[in-house]
Design an enzyme around this catalytic site. Structure first.
Site, short mmCIF file in Angstrom:
data_model
loop_
_atom_site.label_atom_id
_atom_site.label_comp_id
_atom_site.label_asym_id
_atom_site.label_seq_id
_atom_site.Cartn_x
_atom_site.Cartn_y
_atom_site.Cartn_z
N CYS A 1 14.97 102.52 -4.50
CA CYS A 1 15.01 101.07 -4.26
C CYS A 1 14.79 100.75 -2.78
O CYS A 1 13.67 100.87 -2.30
CB CYS A 1 16.31 100.48 -4.80
SG CYS A 1 16.27 98.69 -4.97
N HIS B 1 17.65 102.83 -9.81
CA HIS B 1 18.82 103.52 -9.24
C HIS B 1 19.32 104.64 -10.14
O HIS B 1 20.28 104.45 -10.89
CB HIS B 1 19.95 102.51 -9.03
CG HIS B 1 19.63 101.47 -8.01
ND1 HIS B 1 19.67 101.71 -6.66
CD2 HIS B 1 19.23 100.19 -8.15
CE1 HIS B 1 19.32 100.63 -6.01
NE2 HIS B 1 19.04 99.68 -6.88
N GLU C 1 21.11 106.95 -9.36
CA GLU C 1 22.48 107.29 -8.95
C GLU C 1 23.53 106.46 -9.69
O GLU C 1 24.71 106.79 -9.67
CB GLU C 1 22.63 107.13 -7.43
CG GLU C 1 22.68 105.71 -6.91
CD GLU C 1 21.32 105.03 -6.74
OE1 GLU C 1 20.31 105.58 -7.25
OE2 GLU C 1 21.26 103.97 -6.11
N ARG D 1 17.21 93.81 -8.28
CA ARG D 1 16.36 93.15 -7.27
C ARG D 1 15.33 94.16 -6.75
O ARG D 1 15.13 94.33 -5.56
CB ARG D 1 17.21 92.62 -6.11
CG ARG D 1 18.08 91.41 -6.51
CD ARG D 1 19.10 91.07 -5.43
NE ARG D 1 18.51 91.06 -4.10
CZ ARG D 1 17.98 89.98 -3.51
NH1 ARG D 1 18.01 88.83 -4.10
NH2 ARG D 1 17.46 90.06 -2.30
#
Lengths: 294, 196
Positions: free
Chosen positions: B79, B170, B172, B135
């Protein structure tokens, strides 16, 4: 299949704010200063908490024009405040495309009994808390992020410290509790049993918890990080100081490097005068914003 | 044991550290440029790219990060991290590190209310990957030596250029560690992968 507004998406947005500083702004110019200083998000509102405290009267959601102006001015996320329990203010902010809503005790509550059922919204919410019971109830309603209440608009860190220590010590207590003690603890805290089981298995709160309500200096911000906050909200502390740009930058850096004390000493030099603070005992009990919400 | 750093200026640092450890490697938070030494690879996490960039400049991280990129050691941007790696950022005159031959656009899926989860088909993974987009940016165009690893809705959301791996989403935030494992495996093949 594309799913919006899931817990993971709403809580994840707060995870991306970690280690950052979210700054209150009242117009596009302040928003640009905040962004340039390294804020991870801005909170658009009509008056910062210290002005709300000074002016009195009913504090409401900001004029949408201000929020829109801020949204156009910056590329970082924009948060905005709705009154506790004000379903329509929250829906309006959601319709405007605000990135996060703060159901905030800084504004005058619209409902003295019920908070918003935040799980019904696509937009994520942050809420204030003073202890693990309040944290549990707000998360139960669907809050995706927490912050300490502190005592907004005072420039006095003492209440934020109290609330963060309280939440964290209650979390630790639950983590070390035997399983068979959890139900009684749930009853005592006014938290759900499932929530306490989740806290115990994770070893922490299931959402990000920022410090708020009284941060006025780089050292204040670093203190809250030291005590275990995931990040910091600064309300009046920046734009009510003598030099907002300097304070904003210094607070951002102190939040990242909160254990580098030589650096914090450097950052704290020649900042000018911090916002004027208020002794908590000088505030009438009925005017303490932290008492709002339940 | 492989030592993998996570740039720890701001953002989802903890999740990356935990994922790296879950994959059996040593995870090191990096707050100062000197901490880049002795790492085998580096993760640039999600967060706010404007904030990270300011802190990178303030603490003179830019040259050490570019030097790290030149060593050929793998770097993985998620990101905001992808935005930092990209050679070009739409609407901005200058890139950040500018080391990965892709052009990215920030917030290209919309604001937070448009953020989403989706199951992705990723090249090299045997089963779909549930990805969280917040986002998120996407890769508008990729250079000839860039391998597109995943597209979603006609947009490139994961790619690799030599030792640089980037994704819009993401990994993670989920308990599926396959992408981090893929990244860690890039360490052993780093020398073969320098083709640019």
């Amino acid at each position: 299949m594309n799913q919006q507004g899931t817990n993971r998406v709403k809580r994840g947005m707060a995870e991306m704010q970690k280690g950052g500083v979210i700054m209150d702004v009242v117009n596009a110019e302040q928003a640009r200063i905040a962004e340039a200083a390294g804020a991870t998000a801005v909170m658009a509102l009509e008056r910062v908490p210290s002005d709300i405290r000074r002016d009195g009267g009913v504090a409401r959601m900001a004029d949408p024009r201000i929020t829109e102006e801020v949204m156009k001015a910056v590329s970082i996320p924009v948060m905005a405040k709705a009154r506790i329990g004000h379903i329509v203010e929250a829906r309006v902010l959601e319709a405007m495309g605000v990135d996060y809503i703060d159901e905030s005790e800084v504004l005058t509550p619209a409902d003295e009994e019920f908070h918003l059922l935040k799980e019904r919204y696509t937009v994520p919410f942050v809420c204030g808390c003073r202890n693990l019971g309040e944290a549990a109830r707000r998360i139960g309603e669907g809050a995706s992020m927490l912050r300490t209440k502190g005592e907004p608009g005072t420039g006095n860190i003492v209440e934020a410290v109290r609330h963060l220590r309280q939440v964290n010590s209650e979390v630790l207590k639950v983590v070390h509790m035997s399983e068979d003690e959890l139900m009684t603890e749930a009853r005592n805290l006014g938290a759900s049993y499932e929530f306490l089981r989740e806290v115990k298995s994770l070893g922490r709160l299931p959402v990000v918890n920022f410090a708020a309500g009284g941060v006025a200096t780089p050292a204040d911000a670093a203190l809250m990080m030291e005590l275990g906050a995931d990040g910091v909200f600064v309300g009046s502390g920046i734009f009510k100081s003598e030099s907002p740009e300097k304070f904003a930058r210094a607070i951002v850096e102190a939040t990242t490097h909160y254990q580098d004390y030589q650096l914090i000493a450097e950052l704290s030099k020649n900042l000018g005068i911090a916002m004027q603070g208020i002794e908590i005992s000088k505030i009438a009990a009925g005017e303490r914003m932290q008492e709002r919400g339940w | 044991m492989k030592r993998i750093g996570v740039l720890a200026l701001q953002g989802a640092v903890r999740e990356h550290l935990q994922t790296i450890e879950a994959c059996g490697a040593e995870a090191v938070p990096v707050k100062k440029p000197a901490e880049l030494l002795d790492l085998d690879a580096l993760v640039l996490p999600g967060g706010e790219s404007t904030t990270m960039r300011r802190l990178i400049d303030r603490y003179r991280f830019m040259d050490p990060l570019r030097d790290f990129a030149e060593t050929g050691k793998p770097m993985f941007g998620t990101c905001a991290g992808l935005i930092l790696l990209a050679g070009e950022v739409a609407g901005y005159e200058e890139p950040h590190l500018g080391v990965m031959d892709v052009k990215v656009e920030r917030n290209s899926f919309g604001r937070q209310i448009d953020s989403f989860e989706a199951d992705l088909e990723i090249k090299g993974l045997d089963a779909p990957f549930n990805a969280v987009f917040i986002r998120a940016p996407h890769i508008i165009s990729a250079g000839p030596d860039t391998e597109v690893l995943c597209e979603y809705d006609g947009k490139i959301v994961m790619a690799r250029t030599a030792q640089f791996l980037g994704c819009s989403f993401h990994p993670e935030l989920t308990s599926d560690h396959r992408i981090t494992e893929y990244f860690i495996n890039m360490i052993s093949v780093e020398h073969q992968s320098i083709t640019i």
